[in-house]
Design an enzyme around this catalytic site. Structure first.
Site, mmCIF file in Angstrom:
data_model
loop_
_atom_site.group_PDB
_atom_site.id
_atom_site.type_symbol
_atom_site.label_atom_id
_atom_site.label_comp_id
_atom_site.label_asym_id
_atom_site.label_seq_id
_atom_site.Cartn_x
_atom_site.Cartn_y
_atom_site.Cartn_z
ATOM 1 N N GLU A 90 -22.959 44.957 -19.979
ATOM 2 C CA GLU A 90 -23.743 44.322 -21.029
ATOM 3 C C GLU A 90 -24.455 43.049 -20.582
ATOM 4 O O GLU A 90 -25.614 42.828 -20.959
ATOM 5 C CB GLU A 90 -22.865 44.068 -22.261
ATOM 6 C CG GLU A 90 -22.513 45.365 -22.982
ATOM 7 C CD GLU A 90 -21.532 45.193 -24.126
ATOM 8 O OE1 GLU A 90 -21.293 44.034 -24.536
ATOM 9 O OE2 GLU A 90 -20.995 46.209 -24.611
ATOM 10 N N SER B 208 -12.872 61.176 -14.447
ATOM 11 C CA SER B 208 -11.947 62.304 -14.351
ATOM 12 C C SER B 208 -12.661 63.630 -14.554
ATOM 13 O O SER B 208 -13.730 63.687 -15.174
ATOM 14 C CB SER B 208 -10.803 62.231 -15.379
ATOM 15 O OG SER B 208 -10.069 61.045 -15.228
ATOM 16 N N ASP C 56 -18.034 53.266 -25.918
ATOM 17 C CA ASP C 56 -18.107 51.808 -25.843
ATOM 18 C C ASP C 56 -17.232 51.213 -26.936
ATOM 19 O O ASP C 56 -17.605 51.193 -28.109
ATOM 20 C CB ASP C 56 -19.558 51.356 -26.015
ATOM 21 C CG ASP C 56 -19.731 49.845 -25.822
ATOM 22 O OD1 ASP C 56 -18.714 49.170 -25.558
ATOM 23 O OD2 ASP C 56 -20.865 49.358 -25.942
ATOM 24 N N ASP D 146 -17.311 45.005 -27.398
ATOM 25 C CA ASP D 146 -18.581 44.313 -27.634
ATOM 26 C C ASP D 146 -18.476 42.861 -27.191
ATOM 27 O O ASP D 146 -17.461 42.191 -27.449
ATOM 28 C CB ASP D 146 -18.950 44.335 -29.123
ATOM 29 C CG ASP D 146 -19.327 45.719 -29.622
ATOM 30 O OD1 ASP D 146 -19.590 46.599 -28.774
ATOM 31 O OD2 ASP D 146 -19.360 45.912 -30.853
ATOM 32 N N PRO E 221 -24.942 48.425 -29.137
ATOM 33 C CA PRO E 221 -23.881 47.642 -28.489
ATOM 34 C C PRO E 221 -23.975 47.622 -26.964
ATOM 35 O O PRO E 221 -23.090 47.067 -26.320
ATOM 36 C CB PRO E 221 -22.609 48.348 -28.956
ATOM 37 C CG PRO E 221 -23.021 49.760 -29.171
ATOM 38 C CD PRO E 221 -24.431 49.695 -29.681
#
Length: 793
Positions: free
Chosen positions: A184, A246, A318, A321, A454
């Site tokens: 971010e 994974s 996500d 934040d 976000p």
């Protein structure tokens, strides 16, 4: 002289004998008898040829107590280090260089959250009872045996392990999933400092309404970049595993050779010595499971028996934040929240430092969460940045979830268990012998105000950071017995039937596509053999996708017949990262050089280096390559206007120069296996010469970044050290679970000089598999020793 030599020889022999006795005292005991208090009956622990314990108890409490005991004798140092990392206590034993790491984890409030979590649980519930029995087994072992060698070297005092330690470690594992901390700040910097045109390659919506009402100052940006760097360094500097990605898939009986479902799984985790998973088979009259266990956790994260099996991958949603707070100009201890000024919460922590004075840490918290600026020793900025994290904000009964999943022999039971996994987000891929296959994207997904993205730092004063609620679990992506006859999960972005948007930092679709292309073939009947080949697939369509729009520019950049031949070799390459592949070496160097030549001048050293650790770079480069008009192609530090051909030429020439320098000018020797290696690092092997004693490797390995055999390195210049990859490879055919296969990347034991400390490292690098003994006849046939735990009389 003879007398002197004789005395010297006797002294050397005596010292050698003492040293041998000392090291032997640290070794695990795998045969004979030991007493263990609070056992209700004797417990048998049979060890197979890989050192895996097969525990048979007469009740589940004894079973979990025995698991804690044997887990501790193989992995006590790992348990100690991982709880110290989660609790912010590494500097106490490793010195001042770990203070920044401790400061970060104290700022995350993991142990504070763990205390609150444990205080709320029902102590009489079966999951908590299992945890307490397991921890008691660990503590009894620790109290009655010599400390591990590493304890002596570092001067680590013994102290009991607690339920709070277990939950703090769960927080560390959850945090290691979170890509937002690293991503971010970079994306917000690009948006606010460079503009919308530069964001196009990241395929992110431009939200002008999301621009911070109080733009961050240069000092704030430096702090954010320092935090992103600290986040990465904290997870790598301790030499402990962290979760990255994974693969998992389940194939219905209609598509298998046996007629029963087949499950495959290989969670991708940062390599370390000891490895993350501890294998053990547990059996009581009312329970049986072969499981892969994490340190300080009594329930298996991966497991199977004759009736069912499951694996996990990262959801990549996500759930974290970063929020810019607006400070009251008249009171720096207040921030604007929901229409009023509110006070910040304050607390103080003391970090003990080996050989130095304690460090005092002042922590603050806004209504949105902890202020992460406090993780920096000397923040320069004035804007508080809060952390909203689902792991800290949800009820998250994850201990109950995995306790139930360990017993989930029906789809309904597995779904009920998955619903309790609220953070971190996980994909649970499950199958049973009755013929069902299923997948649940397990997470508590927050609702966000309309228009909020976000991916960027949010404005805490505007209300866009608020979470009005959560979506119900049935809105999450999930499948049960799909008509196509298989399920594949490879960290790609899922499409929920509910249609809700699920922001996240998903991996490239190429790895999932590579798996899906094979699993979709209607004429293939899947078994253990061809499933091995699929798990070990070193190919990827990413190279062709990235190179296709650049081939004309590369051909123009190639100045000699030898260079032209190299370009044509790249053009014809199928993307397979075999050990003998030369194109794999050239391509991975070119990927780094392309990113550097195009993006470094806009971002600078620090932000560019952070971008290299993000997943968004992987998805950005093919879009950049395909867009000849992207502003990234122009060099901002040049008066001339560069275009894509000019930058490609620079990247090509720089790639050849670097490879000539580090791999030699005999370009026939630029083979992938000579440039790409795996080392399993131990916490004490971070500095020479201890690396020669404690680390395992380097070992040449195939695979690469986002291939199914995801032996992945950081995007960077050659040579490449593998950072993460399959932490185990498991294959379970539910027609006969006794034939299940697996592998440990290093060895079952974390004890130096033990026979099982690194006995699987070379077979793993060669792509071999080992049997996971589950049936009683196989366990008896492959037992090499037996330890009996007796109740205290």
């Amino acid at each position: 002289m003879k007398r002197t030599l004789s005395v010297l020889a006797i002294a050397i022999a005596a010292a050698s004998a003492v040293g041998a006795w000392y090291l032997q005292s640290k070794q695990p005991q795998r045969e004979g008898e030991q007493t263990l208090s609070q056992l209700q009956a004797p417990v048998s622990v049979r060890y197979d040829e890989r050192g895996v314990p097969h525990i048979r108890a007469q009740n589940q409490a004894d079973m979990y107590r025995a698991l804690g005991y044997v887990h501790a004798q193989d992995r006590l140092f790992q348990m100690e280090m991982i709880r110290r990392l989660a609790n912010g206590e590494l500097a106490e034993v490793l010195g001042s260089k770990l203070v920044d790491t401790d400061r970060l984890f104290r700022t995350l409030r993991l142990r504070e959250h763990a205390r609150r979590y444990v205080a709320k649980v029902d102590p009489n519930s079966p999951p908590v009872q299992a945890l307490q029995a397991y921890l008691d087994g660990i503590n009894q072992y620790q109290a009655s045996h010599p400390a591990p060698l590493e304890f002596d070297i570092l001067g680590i005092p013994k102290r009991p392990f607690t339920a709070e330690d277990t939950m703090a470690v769960a927080g560390y594992m959850a945090y290691s999933f979170a890509a937002a901390f690293r991503t971010e700040p970079v994306l917000t910097q690009i948006r606010d400092q460079l503009g919308a045109d530069y964001l196009k390659v990241f395929d992110l919506d431009w939200h002008p309404e999301g621009v911070l009402s109080q733009p961050l100052a240069a000092a704030d940006w430096r702090d954010l970049n320092s935090l992103a760097q600290l986040s990465h360094q904290a997870l790598s500097a301790a030499g402990l595993p962290q979760f990255e990605g994974s693969n998992a898939w389940a194939v219905a009986g209609s598509r298998t050779a046996s007629g029963k479902p087949l499950l495959a799984g290989d969670p991708h985790i940062r390599f370390a010595n000891p490895a993350v998973w501890y294998e053990a088979q547990l059996e009581a009259p009312d329970f049986k499971l072969y499981g892969h266990f994490q340190a300080l956790n009594p329930t298996a994260s991966l497991g199977f028996n004759e009736q069912f099996a499951w694996s996990i991958t990262m959801f990549q949603n996500d759930d974290l934040d970063l929020i810019s707070e607006k400070v009251n100009p008249d009171n720096p201890d207040q921030v604007w929240y929901q229409g009023q000024w509110v006070n910040l919460e304050h607390s103080e922590e003391i970090i003990k430092v080996k050989g130095e004075a304690d460090v005092k840490l002042a922590l603050r918290r806004s209504p949105h969460g902890p202020l992460i600026n406090d993780a920096l020793p000397t923040p320069k900025g004035q804007t508080p940045i809060a952390l909203w994290w689902a792991f800290l904000e949800t009820e998250n009964p994850i201990l109950d979830a995995f306790y139930q999943l360990n017993r989930a022999d029906t789809a309904a039971k597995a779904a009920a268990a998955a619903e309790k996994i609220e953070a971190p987000g996980l994909n649970v891929v499950w199958a049973n012998a009755a013929g069902d296959i299923a997948w649940w994207a397990a997470a508590k997904l927050p609702q966000r105000p309309a228009g909020v993205n976000p991916n960027f730092i949010l404005d805490g004063a505007s209300g866009e950071a608020d979470k009005p609620g959560y979506y119900p679990f049935n809105a999450n992506p999930q499948e049960l017995n799909p008509p196509r006859g298989y399920i594949v999960s490879a960290n790609h972005q899922p499409t929920p039937a509910s249609g809700i948007a699920i922001p996240g930092y998903y991996n490239l679709a190429d790895r999932a596509s590579q798996l899906d292309d094979q699993l979709a073939k209607p004429d293939v009947r899947w078994d253990l053999k061809n499933s091995q080949a699929l798990q070990l697939d070193n190919g990827s369509g990413y190279a062709k996708r990235l190179l296709a729009p650049l081939l004309g520019d590369l051909r123009a950049a190639a100045g000699t017949p030898d260079e032209q031949a190299l370009v044509e070799e790249l053009a014809a390459w199928d993307g397979d990262h075999r050990l003998d592949s030369r194109p794999a070496t050239l391509f991975n160097q070119l990927v780094y050089q392309l990113a550097r030549e195009a993006m470094h001048d806009e971002l600078g050293d620090a932000f560019f280096d952070n971008l290299l650790y993000t997943r968004v770079l992987d998805s950005a480069l093919p879009r950049l390559a395909a867009d000849a008009q992207s502003p990234w192609w122009d060099q901002r530090d040049s008066n001339a206007r560069e275009d894509r051909p000019a930058i490609i030429k620079r990247a090509w020439q720089a790639s050849l120069t670097h490879l000539d320098t580090v791999m030699g000018d005999d370009r026939s020797q630029w083979q992938w296996g000579k440039a790409h290696s795996l080392t399993h690092g131990h916490p004490l092997g971070l500095q020479p010469p201890l690396d020669k004693v404690f680390n395992v490797g380097p070992l040449p390995v195939p695979g690469g970044h986002e291939t199914p055999n995801n032996l992945s390195h950081k995007v960077g210049p050659a040579p490449w050290s593998v950072v993460y990859g399959p932490s185990t490879r498991r294959l379970i055919d539910l027609a006969d679970a006794s034939r299940s296969l697996g592998i440990n990347p290093v060895g079952q034991s974390g004890v130096l000089f033990d026979a099982h400390n690194r006995d699987q490292a070379e077979p793993y690098a060669r792509g071999e598999y080992q049997p996971m003994h589950n049936a009683e006849a196989d366990v008896a046939r492959h037992s090499r020793s037996e330890l009996t735990l007796q109740p205290t009389r």
